[in-house]
Design a protein around this motif. Structure first.
Motif, PDB file in Angstrom:
ATOM      1  N   ARG A  24      19.990   1.598  42.755  1.00 35.85           N
ATOM      2  CA  ARG A  24      19.219   2.318  43.609  1.00 35.85           C
ATOM      3  C   ARG A  24      17.963   1.772  44.226  1.00 35.85           C
ATOM      4  NH1 ARG A  24      17.640   7.473  42.492  1.00 35.85           N
ATOM      5  NH2 ARG A  24      18.050   7.623  44.972  1.00 35.85           N
ATOM      6  N   SER A  25      17.356   0.893  43.941  1.00 36.06           N
ATOM      7  CA  SER A  25      16.176   0.365  44.301  1.00 36.06           C
ATOM      8  C   SER A  25      16.060  -1.211  44.357  1.00 36.06           C
ATOM      9  CB  SER A  25      14.880   0.696  43.050  1.00 36.06           C
ATOM     10  OG  SER A  25      14.872   2.072  43.036  1.00 36.06           O
ATOM     11  N   SER A  26      15.392  -1.579  45.269  1.00 37.46           N
ATOM     12  CA  SER A  26      14.909  -3.010  45.544  1.00 37.46           C
ATOM     13  C   SER A  26      13.450  -3.434  45.510  1.00 37.46           C
ATOM     14  CB  SER A  26      15.864  -3.552  46.814  1.00 37.46           C
ATOM     15  OG  SER A  26      15.027  -2.889  47.750  1.00 37.46           O
ATOM     16  N   GLU A  27      12.641  -2.634  45.268  1.00 38.14           N
ATOM     17  CA  GLU A  27      11.331  -2.928  45.327  1.00 38.14           C
ATOM     18  C   GLU A  27      10.508  -2.203  44.438  1.00 38.14           C
ATOM     19  OE1 GLU A  27       7.606  -2.882  48.822  1.00 38.14           O
ATOM     20  OE2 GLU A  27       9.388  -1.911  49.182  1.00 38.14           O
ATOM     21  N   LEU A  28       9.808  -3.017  43.516  1.00 38.49           N
ATOM     22  CA  LEU A  28       8.767  -2.369  42.535  1.00 38.49           C
ATOM     23  C   LEU A  28       7.569  -2.141  43.585  1.00 38.49           C
ATOM     24  CD1 LEU A  28       7.718  -1.585  39.774  1.00 38.49           C
ATOM     25  CD2 LEU A  28       6.866  -3.948  39.322  1.00 38.49           C
ATOM     26  N   ILE A  29       6.973  -0.744  43.564  1.00 35.94           N
ATOM     27  CA  ILE A  29       5.984  -0.526  44.311  1.00 35.94           C
ATOM     28  C   ILE A  29       4.548  -0.500  43.421  1.00 35.94           C
ATOM     29  CG2 ILE A  29       4.827   1.317  45.668  1.00 35.94           C
ATOM     30  CD1 ILE A  29       7.707   2.192  46.325  1.00 35.94           C
ATOM     31  N   HIS A  30       4.552  -0.216  42.420  1.00 37.74           N
ATOM     32  CA  HIS A  30       3.516  -0.186  41.345  1.00 37.74           C
ATOM     33  C   HIS A  30       3.702  -0.028  39.985  1.00 37.74           C
ATOM     34  CE1 HIS A  30      -0.974   0.149  40.714  1.00 37.74           C
ATOM     35  NE2 HIS A  30      -0.633   1.226  39.785  1.00 37.74           N
ATOM     36  N   SER A  31       2.928  -0.540  39.069  1.00 36.75           N
ATOM     37  CA  SER A  31       3.280  -0.110  37.536  1.00 36.75           C
ATOM     38  C   SER A  31       1.942   0.020  36.987  1.00 36.75           C
ATOM     39  CB  SER A  31       4.017  -1.357  37.053  1.00 36.75           C
ATOM     40  OG  SER A  31       3.115  -2.561  36.911  1.00 36.75           O
ATOM     41  N   GLY A  32       1.931   0.633  36.012  1.00 37.53           N
ATOM     42  CA  GLY A  32       0.617   1.058  35.176  1.00 37.53           C
ATOM     43  C   GLY A  32       0.798   1.875  34.079  1.00 37.53           C
ATOM     44  N   GLU A  33      -0.213   2.062  33.519  1.00 40.86           N
ATOM     45  CA  GLU A  33      -0.067   2.962  32.001  1.00 40.86           C
ATOM     46  C   GLU A  33      -0.789   4.243  32.202  1.00 40.86           C
ATOM     47  OE1 GLU A  33      -1.756   1.105  28.580  1.00 40.86           O
ATOM     48  OE2 GLU A  33      -0.489  -0.719  28.586  1.00 40.86           O
ATOM     49  N   LEU A  34      -0.219   5.485  31.820  1.00 36.52           N
ATOM     50  CA  LEU A  34      -0.909   6.868  31.953  1.00 36.52           C
ATOM     51  C   LEU A  34      -0.817   7.337  30.754  1.00 36.52           C
ATOM     52  CD1 LEU A  34       1.447   8.981  32.777  1.00 36.52           C
ATOM     53  CD2 LEU A  34       1.111   7.890  35.178  1.00 36.52           C
ATOM     54  N   THR A  35      -1.359   8.721  30.917  1.00 40.12           N
ATOM     55  CA  THR A  35      -1.054   9.546  29.749  1.00 40.12           C
ATOM     56  C   THR A  35      -0.168  10.464  30.474  1.00 40.12           C
ATOM     57  OG1 THR A  35      -3.235   9.159  28.761  1.00 40.12           O
ATOM     58  CG2 THR A  35      -2.040  11.270  28.265  1.00 40.12           C
ATOM     59  N   LYS A  36       0.543  10.855  29.792  1.00 39.95           N
ATOM     60  CA  LYS A  36       1.889  11.950  30.275  1.00 39.95           C
ATOM     61  C   LYS A  36       1.522  13.135  29.377  1.00 39.95           C
ATOM     62  CE  LYS A  36       7.079  13.161  30.255  1.00 39.95           C
ATOM     63  NZ  LYS A  36       7.891  12.611  29.616  1.00 39.95           N
ATOM     64  N   LEU A  50       7.007   2.224  39.229  1.00 42.72           N
ATOM     65  CA  LEU A  50       7.319   3.012  40.397  1.00 42.72           C
ATOM     66  C   LEU A  50       8.170   2.103  41.434  1.00 42.72           C
ATOM     67  CD1 LEU A  50       7.433   5.527  42.242  1.00 42.72           C
ATOM     68  CD2 LEU A  50       5.228   4.744  43.241  1.00 42.72           C
ATOM     69  N   PHE A  51       9.553   2.407  41.764  1.00 39.66           N
ATOM     70  CA  PHE A  51      10.255   1.594  42.737  1.00 39.66           C
ATOM     71  C   PHE A  51      10.514   2.388  43.855  1.00 39.66           C
ATOM     72  CE2 PHE A  51      11.358  -0.174  38.437  1.00 39.66           C
ATOM     73  CZ  PHE A  51      11.460  -1.572  38.639  1.00 39.66           C
ATOM     74  N   ASP A  52      11.283   1.897  44.811  1.00 43.63           N
ATOM     75  CA  ASP A  52      11.253   2.571  46.048  1.00 43.63           C
ATOM     76  C   ASP A  52      12.208   3.652  46.036  1.00 43.63           C
ATOM     77  OD1 ASP A  52      13.341   0.792  45.450  1.00 43.63           O
ATOM     78  OD2 ASP A  52      13.700   0.074  47.428  1.00 43.63           O
ATOM     79  N   HIS A  53      12.897   4.293  45.057  1.00 42.50           N
ATOM     80  CA  HIS A  53      13.636   5.449  45.047  1.00 42.50           C
ATOM     81  C   HIS A  53      13.674   5.916  43.428  1.00 42.50           C
ATOM     82  CE1 HIS A  53      15.359   4.909  48.801  1.00 42.50           C
ATOM     83  NE2 HIS A  53      15.573   3.633  48.721  1.00 42.50           N
ATOM     84  N   GLN A  54      12.810   5.485  42.566  1.00 41.42           N
ATOM     85  CA  GLN A  54      12.940   6.080  41.281  1.00 41.42           C
ATOM     86  C   GLN A  54      11.719   5.732  40.340  1.00 41.42           C
ATOM     87  OE1 GLN A  54      16.376   4.546  39.084  1.00 41.42           O
ATOM     88  NE2 GLN A  54      16.319   2.617  40.400  1.00 41.42           N
ATOM     89  N   MET A  67       6.564  -5.484  23.853  1.00 39.67           N
ATOM     90  CA  MET A  67       8.083  -4.758  23.879  1.00 39.67           C
ATOM     91  C   MET A  67       7.728  -3.379  24.702  1.00 39.67           C
ATOM     92  SD  MET A  67       9.905  -5.985  20.388  1.00 39.67           S
ATOM     93  CE  MET A  67      11.330  -5.090  20.972  1.00 39.67           C
ATOM     94  N   LEU A  68       8.660  -3.286  25.783  1.00 35.55           N
ATOM     95  CA  LEU A  68       8.918  -1.734  26.234  1.00 35.55           C
ATOM     96  C   LEU A  68      10.138  -1.168  25.751  1.00 35.55           C
ATOM     97  CD1 LEU A  68       7.610  -2.629  29.671  1.00 35.55           C
ATOM     98  CD2 LEU A  68       6.258  -1.121  27.934  1.00 35.55           C
ATOM     99  N   TYR A  69      10.132   0.108  25.403  1.00 36.64           N
ATOM    100  CA  TYR A  69      11.365   1.168  25.300  1.00 36.64           C
ATOM    101  C   TYR A  69      11.602   1.967  26.392  1.00 36.64           C
ATOM    102  CZ  TYR A  69      11.104  -0.899  20.423  1.00 36.64           C
ATOM    103  OH  TYR A  69      11.073  -1.554  19.465  1.00 36.64           O
ATOM    104  N   TYR A  70      12.801   1.936  26.860  1.00 39.69           N
ATOM    105  CA  TYR A  70      13.379   2.791  27.797  1.00 39.69           C
ATOM    106  C   TYR A  70      12.991   4.141  27.150  1.00 39.69           C
ATOM    107  CZ  TYR A  70      16.181   5.460  31.237  1.00 39.69           C
ATOM    108  OH  TYR A  70      16.630   6.171  31.996  1.00 39.69           O
ATOM    109  N   ASN A  71      12.320   5.158  28.305  1.00 39.51           N
ATOM    110  CA  ASN A  71      12.082   6.385  27.698  1.00 39.51           C
ATOM    111  C   ASN A  71      12.603   7.572  28.911  1.00 39.51           C
ATOM    112  OD1 ASN A  71       9.423   8.755  27.423  1.00 39.51           O
ATOM    113  ND2 ASN A  71      10.582   7.950  25.571  1.00 39.51           N
ATOM    114  N   GLY A  72      13.191   6.922  30.021  1.00 36.55           N
ATOM    115  CA  GLY A  72      13.618   7.923  30.822  1.00 36.55           C
ATOM    116  C   GLY A  72      13.372   7.429  32.493  1.00 36.55           C
ATOM    117  N   HIS A  73      13.924   8.252  33.390  1.00 38.05           N
ATOM    118  CA  HIS A  73      13.724   8.138  34.838  1.00 38.05           C
ATOM    119  C   HIS A  73      13.560   9.301  35.540  1.00 38.05           C
ATOM    120  CE1 HIS A  73      18.015   8.195  35.100  1.00 38.05           C
ATOM    121  NE2 HIS A  73      17.940   8.318  36.511  1.00 38.05           N
TER     122      HIS A  73
END
Length: 109
Positions: A24-36, A50-54, A67-73
């Motif tokens: 679904r995506s071909s470009e990484l727009i931004h990444s970072g840490e936050l409190t959800k 944040l990618f161009d569609h997800q 190490m990063l664990y997938y948590n959702g999208h």
């Protein structure tokens, strides 16, 4: 080149679920840490990509911080990011700074 980097990034994510990012995506727009903040008012530290569609969210391993664990999208094609004013948030009754909320078309703005 960026497509190869995205593919390598996805392989590094532990417990990946669902389609490949590149479906679904071909470009990484931004990444970072936050409190959800969940609907129940609980806070969780997350690393977002944040990618161009997800938007992909992961959590860091408490011992091995690399190490990063997938948590959702979230499919971002139908989502609206709404700026939240700094100060007390009426929905969660907490102090917010530099915050935003993600709203689907079915939610009130």
């Amino acid at each position: 080149e960026s497509i190869d980097k995205i593919a390598q990034w996805q392989v590094s994510i532990v417990n990946w679920e669902g389609q490949d990012v590149l479906t679904r995506s071909s470009e990484l727009i931004h990444s970072g840490e936050l409190t959800k903040i969940s609907n129940q008012g609980k806070s969780h530290q997350r690393t977002l990509f944040l990618f161009d569609h997800q938007l992909i969210f992961c959590k860091k391993d408490m011992l091995r911080r690399d190490m990063l664990y997938y948590n959702g999208h979230i499919d971002m094609d139908e989502i609206k990011a709404v700026d939240v004013e700094d100060g007390k948030d009426k929905d969660f009754n907490i102090h917010i700074k530099n915050g935003f909320k993600l709203k689907s078309p079915t939610e009130e703005a």
